[in-house]
Structures are given as structure tokens and as C-alpha cells.
Design an enzyme around this catalytic site. Structure first.
Site, PDB file in Angstrom:
ATOM      1  NE  ARG A  97      -2.343   1.139   3.586  1.00 37.52           N
ATOM      2  CZ  ARG A  97      -3.178   0.984   4.744  1.00 37.52           C
ATOM      3  NH1 ARG A  97      -4.412   0.888   4.417  1.00 37.52           N
ATOM      4  NH2 ARG A  97      -2.641   1.272   5.847  1.00 37.52           N
TER       5      ARG A  97
ATOM      6  NE  ARG B 175       9.803  19.910 -12.781  1.00 36.14           N
ATOM      7  CZ  ARG B 175       9.505  20.890 -13.527  1.00 36.14           C
ATOM      8  NH1 ARG B 175       9.466  20.646 -14.942  1.00 36.14           N
ATOM      9  NH2 ARG B 175       9.190  22.012 -13.169  1.00 36.14           N
TER      10      ARG B 175
ATOM     11  CE  LYS C  53      -1.906   4.776   6.886  1.00 36.28           C
ATOM     12  NZ  LYS C  53      -3.216   5.656   7.642  1.00 36.28           N
TER      13      LYS C  53
ATOM     14  CD  GLU D 267     -11.698   6.572   5.191  1.00 35.55           C
ATOM     15  OE1 GLU D 267     -10.927   5.604   5.441  1.00 35.55           O
ATOM     16  OE2 GLU D 267     -11.045   7.511   4.556  1.00 35.55           O
TER      17      GLU D 267
HETATM   18  N1  PXG Z   1      -9.063   5.185   7.391  1.00 31.82           N
HETATM   19  C1  PXG Z   1      -8.329   6.091   7.494  1.00 31.82           C
HETATM   20  C2  PXG Z   1      -8.311   7.260   7.133  1.00 31.82           C
HETATM   21  C3  PXG Z   1      -7.062   5.638   8.207  1.00 31.82           C
HETATM   22  O1  PXG Z   1      -6.276   6.551   8.392  1.00 31.82           O
HETATM   23  C4  PXG Z   1      -7.939   3.305   8.435  1.00 31.82           C
HETATM   24  C5  PXG Z   1      -9.119   3.701   7.687  1.00 31.82           C
HETATM   25  C6  PXG Z   1      -7.743   1.976   8.681  1.00 31.82           C
HETATM   26  O2  PXG Z   1      -6.733   1.265   7.763  1.00 31.82           O
HETATM   27  P1  PXG Z   1      -5.771  -0.100   8.376  1.00 31.82           P
HETATM   28  O3  PXG Z   1      -4.826  -0.101   7.322  1.00 31.82           O
HETATM   29  O4  PXG Z   1      -5.108   0.811   9.569  1.00 31.82           O
HETATM   30  O5  PXG Z   1      -6.867  -0.989   8.737  1.00 31.82           O
HETATM   31  C7  PXG Z   1      -6.881   4.280   8.514  1.00 31.82           C
HETATM   32  C8  PXG Z   1      -5.551   3.990   9.344  1.00 31.82           C
HETATM   33  C9  PXG Z   1      -2.790   6.904  13.914  1.00 31.82           C
HETATM   34  C10 PXG Z   1      -3.085   5.655  13.110  1.00 31.82           C
HETATM   35  O6  PXG Z   1      -1.774   6.798  14.299  1.00 31.82           O
HETATM   36  C11 PXG Z   1      -4.075   5.715  12.117  1.00 31.82           C
HETATM   37  C12 PXG Z   1      -4.395   4.455  11.115  1.00 31.82           C
HETATM   38  C13 PXG Z   1      -3.820   3.557  11.492  1.00 31.82           C
HETATM   39  C14 PXG Z   1      -2.581   3.560  12.284  1.00 31.82           C
HETATM   40  C15 PXG Z   1      -2.340   4.430  13.244  1.00 31.82           C
HETATM   41  O7  PXG Z   1      -3.858   7.479  14.023  1.00 31.82           O
HETATM   42  N2  PXG Z   1      -5.360   4.831  10.224  1.00 31.82           N
END
Ligand code: PXG
Length: 290
Positions: free
Chosen positions: A50, A103, A149, A182
């Protein structure tokens, strides 16, 4: 504590990046939040895939291979002697000048922080979480695709502020046309009449690693599952609601916008999936020896 910074392991007190780094100046970069369970990095390969997809989407050329990145993560965990950790892996566009032009940034900055995890209190998992609908809408896919991300998390932070102002910890983010996307840092699932559903990510949500794991678990345990467009009325009318994310794992939601969901306590499907997920964290990932 040692931090991996551009190929070196440096002390926490010496882990600095330049004020000319475009990750800081413009939020120009990508990241991952990863977790380890008792010496197993949960779904590390999926997180690295990812990360590289996110980098590709912003045309950031990664200066190392995926295998090298995996080795860097494991090296950092080992040097810090961490078996249960939170890993923040960040790749920025690198140091440039005061213009936007990517760049001008010749070399991406890469750092890996491994630290202890800050978790939701245990009682949230037993009693369930109360959340709200954010007034802040999720970024438009055509403007900044939430599947990337990126280091631009202001959209999520504004919604998190909505949650905090309402006295809760999380908020549901809607698309511009009021479909459920979400939460600020978690994906959302609903259960209705024993069927499980979550919004498709192409409407504007991160393709969560935990989300994928839960979908696989549902399929394996014969829970009917659908990716479905959801409106808030579908969520309010659900029998069960839960959120998924690396930090939260699976967390039941029992109240939304002050309305009780289902019976107002974690439901059977949610509890079953939480149980199965716990088993998965013991097997599904990359193991490292200290
Ligand atoms: N939506 C968003 C916007 C996220 O940032 C998820 C869904 C869940 O994705 P995963 O791959 O973790 O199942 C995320 C993930 C933090 C922190 O420090 C945030 C996330 C993951 C780990 C830590 O706030 N967000």
C-alpha cells in the site's frame, strides 16, 4: 530509542528532518501505520504494498525496493528490542526549495519510528464506542483520493476535531453526496439481518488492511458480505456497527449521534469477528527473531 532515518539508525534526540523537507512544507509524502504482535509484524507485506501504491499515486519514486524496506522495518524493531510495537513508516518528497515543484526534491526522506502503541481503553471494546457524524466531508476522490495514505491528513483532523467537540473519540465522514465513507482513522462496517456490509473504497475511503482482513474472515466464516453504498439512515438502522483499523483493530460502536445502535451493546457478529481477528494477529504477518 533508535529511529531509522535515511539508511541510518540514529538516536531519538538526533532524529531530525530539514525545515525545507516538502513533507513538512506541503504534506508531500506518504506513510503507513503498522503494528506488531508478539514478534509478528501484522500483514507487513500488505502495508508495504500500500505504501508503494500511495507513492506511485503521487509520482514519488521510492529509492529502495520493497524487500529493502521490509528489512529496514525489521532492523528498526530489533535494535529497539520491541515485540509489541507501533511502526510509523514515513516517506516524504525530500528536501527542496520553497516552491511546490517536486522536481526540486532530489531524494526522498525515509524514516521509521517504532514505539509503544497507544490504544483505546479496554472498556470501549467491552461496552462499545459512541461516535458522531462529522460535519467535515471526506475529500473528493477527484481532488485528493482518500485511497492515497498521504501526509495530508488535515481533512481527517478536522473531522476528528468535530468528534472531540461532540465529546466523542471518532466521527463518521460522509462523501460530498452524503454516502458513508469511513471514519477519521478507521473503516466502518454495519451488520443488518446477519449480513455484513462496508462502503466500497472508490467512493472515498482508505483500503484498510484491517478492513481487508475482516472481509476475508467474514468470507471464511460464512458471514454474507457486501460492499454497499450506505447512507446514515442505514447506519442508524443497523443491528451492529463496528470500526476497523491498525490501532483500533475491531471496535464495536453502540451509539451514533446519540442514537442507540441495535441493543446498545456489542453484537454477536462483531464479537465473533473480534475473536477471529485476535487469532489472525498470531499468524498473519512477518515474524522476526530478536
Ligand atoms: N481510514 C483511515 C483514514 C485511516 O487513516 C484506516 C482507515 C484503517 O486502515 P488500516 O490499514 O489501519 O486498517 C486508517 C488507518 C494513527 C493511526 O496513528 C491511524 C491509522 C492507522 C494506524 C495509526 O492515528 N489509520
Amino acid at each position: 530509542m533508535k529511529i531509522y532515518l535515511d539508511g541510518r539508525l540514529v538516536d531519538k534526540n538526533e532524529a531530525y528532518v530539514s525545515v525545507f523537507d516538502h513533507g513538512l512544507l506541503y504534506g508531500d509524502g506518504v506513510f503507513e501505520g503498522i503494528r506488531t504482535y508478539d514478534g509478528l509484524v501484522f500483514r507487513l507485506k500488505e502495508h508495504i504494498d500500500r505504501l508503494y501504491k500511495s507513492a506511485d499515486a503521487i509520482e514519488l519514486k521510492m529509492p529502495m525496493t520493497k524487500i529493502e524496506m521490509i528489512e529496514a522495518v525489521i532492523k528498526t524493531l530489533k535494535v529497539n528490542k520491541l515485540k509489541n510495537a507501533y511502526i510509523r513508516l514515513v516517506v516524504t518528497r525530500g528536501v527542496g526549495d520553497l516552491g511546490l515543484d517536486p522536481r526540486k526534491c532530489r531524494k526522498p526522506t525515509i524514516f521509521i519510528i517504532t514505539d509503544k502503541i497507544a490504544l483505546y481503553p479496554k472498556e470501549y471494546y467491552q461496552k462499545g464506542l459512541e461516535i458522531v457524524t462529522a460535519t467535515t466531508k471526506r475529500n473528493l476522490v477527484q481532488a485528493l483520493d482518500p485511497r492515497i495514505k498521504s501526509l495530508n491528513y488535515l481533512n481527517n483532523i478536522l473531522a476528528k476535531i468535530d468528534a472531540i467537540k461532540s465529546g466523542t473519540e471518532e466521527a463518521i465522514m460522509l462523501t460530498y453526496d452524503d454516502h458513508v465513507a469511513e471514519c477519521t482513522g478507521d473503516n466502518i462496517f454495519v451488520v443488518k439481518d446477519c449480513e455484513l456490509a462496508t462502503p466500497p473504497v472508490d467512493i472515498g475511503a482508505l483500503e484498510g488492511i484491517t478492513r481487508d482482513a475482516v472481509i476475508n474472515l467474514a468470507k471464511r466464516t460464512d458471514i454474507p458480505f457486501y460492499e454497499k453504498l450506505l447512507k446514515m439512515e442505514n447506519v442508524y438502522a443497523a443491528d451492529e456497527v463496528f470500526l476497523t483499523g491498525t490501532a483500533a483493530e475491531i471496535i464495536p460502536v453502540v451509539k451514533i449521534d446519540r442514537r442507540k445502535i441495535g441493543e446498545g451493546r456489542p453484537g454477536e457478529v462483531t464479537l465473533g469477528l473480534m475473536e477471529e481477528f485476535k487469532k489472525l494477529t498470531k499468524t498473519d504477518g512477518v515474524r522476526y527473531a530478536m
